[in-house]
Enzyme design. Sequence first.
Site, PDB file in Angstrom:
ATOM      1  N   ARG A   8       0.851  -1.181   0.000  1.00  0.00           N
ATOM      2  CA  ARG A   8       0.000   0.000   0.000  1.00  0.00           C
ATOM      3  C   ARG A   8       0.888   1.233   0.000  1.00  0.00           C
ATOM      4  O   ARG A   8       1.945   1.253   0.642  1.00  0.00           O
ATOM      5  CB  ARG A   8      -0.926   0.021   1.220  1.00  0.00           C
ATOM      6  CG  ARG A   8      -2.042  -1.016   1.189  1.00  0.00           C
ATOM      7  CD  ARG A   8      -3.051  -0.723   0.094  1.00  0.00           C
ATOM      8  NE  ARG A   8      -4.205  -1.612   0.116  1.00  0.00           N
ATOM      9  CZ  ARG A   8      -4.340  -2.698  -0.627  1.00  0.00           C
ATOM     10  NH1 ARG A   8      -3.366  -3.074  -1.434  1.00  0.00           N
ATOM     11  NH2 ARG A   8      -5.444  -3.429  -0.555  1.00  0.00           N
TER      12      ARG A   8
ATOM     13  N   GLU B  91      -3.391   7.802  -4.481  1.00  0.00           N
ATOM     14  CA  GLU B  91      -3.991   7.132  -5.641  1.00  0.00           C
ATOM     15  C   GLU B  91      -5.426   7.608  -5.851  1.00  0.00           C
ATOM     16  O   GLU B  91      -6.135   7.872  -4.884  1.00  0.00           O
ATOM     17  CB  GLU B  91      -4.002   5.613  -5.412  1.00  0.00           C
ATOM     18  CG  GLU B  91      -2.640   4.975  -5.399  1.00  0.00           C
ATOM     19  CD  GLU B  91      -2.717   3.468  -5.129  1.00  0.00           C
ATOM     20  OE1 GLU B  91      -3.807   2.880  -5.301  1.00  0.00           O
ATOM     21  OE2 GLU B  91      -1.702   2.897  -4.736  1.00  0.00           O
TER      22      GLU B  91
ATOM     23  N   HIS C 186      -1.071   0.466  -9.659  1.00  0.00           N
ATOM     24  CA  HIS C 186      -1.730  -0.476  -8.747  1.00  0.00           C
ATOM     25  C   HIS C 186      -2.346  -1.645  -9.533  1.00  0.00           C
ATOM     26  O   HIS C 186      -3.541  -1.937  -9.413  1.00  0.00           O
ATOM     27  CB  HIS C 186      -2.797   0.240  -7.916  1.00  0.00           C
ATOM     28  CG  HIS C 186      -3.112  -0.492  -6.637  1.00  0.00           C
ATOM     29  ND1 HIS C 186      -3.542   0.148  -5.499  1.00  0.00           N
ATOM     30  CD2 HIS C 186      -3.066  -1.811  -6.304  1.00  0.00           C
ATOM     31  CE1 HIS C 186      -3.759  -0.741  -4.529  1.00  0.00           C
ATOM     32  NE2 HIS C 186      -3.469  -1.942  -5.004  1.00  0.00           N
TER      33      HIS C 186
END
Length: 311
Positions: free
Chosen positions: A231, A260, A278
């Site tokens: 993350r 993000e 991602h």
Amino acid sequence: MNKPSLLVLIPLDDDSYSAVAAGFDIVYAPTPAERFAAIEAHGAAIRAVLTNGTTGLTAAELDRLPKLEFVSALGAGYENIAIDHARARGIVLCNGAGTNDDCVADHAFALLLAAVRDVAYRDRATRDGIWRDQLPMRPTVSGKRMGIVGLGNIGLKVARRAAGFDIETGYHNRKPRADAAYRYFDSVVELARWSDYLIIATPGGPATRHMVDRTVLDALGPRGFLVNVARGSVVDTAALADALAHGTLAGAGLDVYEGEPEPPQALLSLRNVVLTPHVAGTSPEAIAASVNNFIDNATRHFAGEAVLTPI
């Protein structure tokens, strides 16, 4: 027999949607606006929710779903789901643990290879007619030391891939794993100091926020490389950008980052970082496995059986 009402808060491709719709009455709300409207219009009837760790499900939303009894994260992460609040209501919680581990581990190595061997820049240079004599040589990947922060299912698969490159592996967890033969470090800083490569595979959330900070990056050092497939919150972006810009870190490969989906502006001008949006856990095979795992868990729950991958 009526199908259970399922609120889906994440995008699904056509095949995934059709597979889920065979057993559930879907309320599809993959955008914030649709999400609010769906809970407003259908909240009283919703019995299940499909989300992921990034999208989550808040305590306030749980309170507006009085019949909710089952919540699933599609992938392994669940950091933005109000777990304690759900448990207090007896809601069954599960995730997609194990469904995309190979895909994430593959991508971690792709980022490492790309960063160490400077693949992205050399691709552009080749297209621009630049021959190798004009480029500095890059290090060999094999025969080095790799530190893994978070030796879970994904971390273990990264370590297995490292063995194929004759890379020695060490790791940091909250506590040592009895089933792991790799060297354990009780400090991320000490692990970074020992490592040539630091791979981040730990869960997100408040407990790991900025675990990789300036001190860790300084310990990894000017010949070290960082890869993050966990993350974005785990890495201090400002400290990373400073280290990359000033050469106190050799390079990085990031599939995740703070803020993000917007890319980190501080990193975009730097040539010693490789960025992907991602996607480490996504492939046709991984998505199919994750969706099938969700269907299996949800079907078992509504049949009165225990789920396969509980949180």
